[in-house]
Structure formats: C-alpha cells, structure tokens
Design an enzyme around this catalytic site. Sequence first.
Site, mmCIF file in Angstrom:
data_model
loop_
_atom_site.group_PDB
_atom_site.id
_atom_site.type_symbol
_atom_site.label_atom_id
_atom_site.label_comp_id
_atom_site.label_asym_id
_atom_site.label_seq_id
_atom_site.Cartn_x
_atom_site.Cartn_y
_atom_site.Cartn_z
ATOM 1 N N ASN A 13 95.851 -49.902 1.345
ATOM 2 C CA ASN A 13 95.004 -50.302 2.306
ATOM 3 C C ASN A 13 94.807 -51.876 2.527
ATOM 4 O OD1 ASN A 13 92.971 -51.015 4.111
ATOM 5 N ND2 ASN A 13 91.095 -49.892 2.814
ATOM 6 N N LYS A 15 93.543 -53.796 4.491
ATOM 7 C CA LYS A 15 92.544 -54.399 5.131
ATOM 8 C C LYS A 15 92.840 -55.506 6.056
ATOM 9 C CE LYS A 15 89.998 -52.779 1.132
ATOM 10 N NZ LYS A 15 88.804 -53.160 0.265
ATOM 11 N N HIS A 97 86.294 -45.544 5.815
ATOM 12 C CA HIS A 97 86.407 -46.581 4.674
ATOM 13 C C HIS A 97 84.958 -47.046 4.535
ATOM 14 C CE1 HIS A 97 87.330 -49.897 2.219
ATOM 15 N NE2 HIS A 97 88.287 -49.336 1.589
ATOM 16 N N GLU A 99 83.925 -49.861 3.941
ATOM 17 C CA GLU A 99 83.856 -51.079 4.764
ATOM 18 C C GLU A 99 83.361 -50.772 6.217
ATOM 19 O OE1 GLU A 99 87.139 -53.132 3.628
ATOM 20 O OE2 GLU A 99 86.296 -53.064 1.410
ATOM 21 N N GLU A 167 85.844 -43.158 -3.146
ATOM 22 C CA GLU A 167 86.015 -44.442 -3.577
ATOM 23 C C GLU A 167 84.566 -45.045 -3.754
ATOM 24 O OE1 GLU A 167 89.655 -46.545 -1.826
ATOM 25 O OE2 GLU A 167 88.245 -46.258 -0.269
ATOM 26 N N GLY A 173 87.096 -53.645 -4.876
ATOM 27 C CA GLY A 173 87.194 -55.110 -4.482
ATOM 28 C C GLY A 173 86.254 -55.914 -5.625
ATOM 29 N N SER A 213 89.500 -51.027 -7.296
ATOM 30 C CA SER A 213 90.050 -51.630 -8.163
ATOM 31 C C SER A 213 91.056 -50.928 -8.950
ATOM 32 C CB SER A 213 88.933 -52.124 -9.352
ATOM 33 O OG SER A 213 88.017 -52.794 -8.426
HETATM 34 P P1 PGA Z 1 90.390 -52.323 -4.042
HETATM 35 O O1 PGA Z 1 90.120 -51.675 -2.650
HETATM 36 O O2 PGA Z 1 91.733 -51.550 -4.506
HETATM 37 O O3 PGA Z 1 90.695 -53.706 -3.682
HETATM 38 O O4 PGA Z 1 89.154 -52.012 -4.931
HETATM 39 C C1 PGA Z 1 90.070 -50.268 -2.587
HETATM 40 C C2 PGA Z 1 89.978 -49.641 -1.218
HETATM 41 O O5 PGA Z 1 89.006 -50.472 -0.481
HETATM 42 O O6 PGA Z 1 90.430 -48.704 -0.715
#
Ligand code: PGA
Length: 251
Positions: A13, A15, A97, A99, A167, A173, A213
């Site tokens: 992803n 983003k 997701h 976000e 997740e 993140g 992460s």
């Molecule tokens: P990250 O994000 O690997 O940067 O923690 C995962 C995601 O949002 O799918």
Amino acid sequence: MAGNNRKFFVGGNWKMNGSKDSINEICGWLTAGDTADTDVVVGPPTAYLGYVQEKLAGSGVYAAAQNCYKVPKGAFTGEISPAMIKDIGCEWVILGHSERRNVFGETDELIAEKIEHALGEGLKVIACIGEKLEEREAGKTEEVVFRQTKAFKDKVKDWSKVVLAYEPVWAIGTGKVATPQQAQEVHARLRTWLSENVSPAVANSLRIIYGGSVSASNCNDLATQGDIDGFLVGGTSLKPDFVEIINARKA
Ligand code: PGA
C-alpha cells in the site's frame, strides 16, 4: 490451521507517496524480484494507477486502487468507481483501510457497501479491519474486528474474491509490529468466527493477511504462523526490502 492450500498474498500500500521517477524505480526492482510463489498486488495513488498498471502488465504483479466509491458514476467529486478501475485493466481495490476509517471517517456500513459494489462489478477486494490502541487496551479487540467483519459478511456473497487484512491501528506506520502470537491469535479467532458465521469452507479458504509495521526483519516469524497468509505492507512496500517480505515463507 495447518495443511491449508491458501496461497501466500502480499500487498503493498503506497498510500499518498510516489512520483513517476520513484515509481519507475520501484517497478524496476519489483519486476526483477522473485515473486513467483506469492500473489503480489501494489496500490499506487490514483493519479498513477493507470501508469503502474501498464508498467506491471505481464509481470505477474498486479495493481490495486487504494479506494473507490459505491456506485458506477455520477456527481461524486474526487471519487473513482470500480467500473473505471476495471476499464484501465486493474482488478483489485483496497477498501476499509484504517486511514479511510479514521482520517476520512468511513463507517463500517459505507465500507461494506463499497465492497458489495466492487465485488458486483467484478473487482477483487483487500478488505481491511483492525482495532485502535485504546480498544485493545480495553479488551475490545475481538468485539471490534468481529463487528467490522460482520458488516462485510452482511454484503459479501462470494468470498473467493476477498482477502481480509487484519491491521491493528496501533501497529500501522508506528514501527510497533504485533508479535507473531498477537497476530496469530486474532487471525485464528477471525477464522473461527468465519466458520461459525459464514461457513467452514470460507473460513478455511479465505486469506487473512496481517498489516502494521511489517519489515524484512520481522516478516519471517510472522509468516510461520498457521493463520497468517501474507501481509499488507505500507512503508516498506516502497523499498527493495519488500521483495524479502514477498518471499517471507521461503526463508
Ligand atoms: P505500515 O502500513 O506497513 O507502514 O505500518 C501498513 C498499512 O497501512 O497497510
């Protein structure tokens, strides 16, 4: 659940990151890397979706939209539809997701409606769920992920086109990855819930991937867990280490 036939699945992803230059680089190492035994799907920003789709054509790596709306067309400024995603040859979309849920206020119901429409239009969906830190600390992890999955269940008729991404929001993140045991525990509970509330066949065949992460240094331990069928990767999917994550099962 040992002895399953679920193919390892790794999503990237991106983003709201990338430029033509950085995407050229990423597609370079991605298509040169060993991706043979894993389903690999990467989600560029909408502005680059067609570009990435064309660059990856024939490589065995697929592109995904990061979001879409719940109807085919109309007066919905800023949105794209599954019909448009399909029209440029793309087969996948990421929906729900954290976000989208937590920055843009998308509800369980809206996400489920989007999933229903995307599947109905013939797309495949990476459907995301996960609890916030305060929900985990309050002992509500199961309640939250079951509620989110139930919203999907009410709208999904064919689970064969769905990959479920667990997740935990506190791991996204933050560099604070769930331990293999923490992730496995939730994945196993989700599979039991699916068995009881959808069907044992769906529970056995649905890929449940972990996100939050994931890195080259923690992916191998996570990948040994029986109910972790792959990953959804944010930050590291922009770096060549992503290929190690794609091959986490082989190490
Ligand atoms: P990250 O994000 O690997 O940067 O923690 C995962 C995601 O949002 O799918």
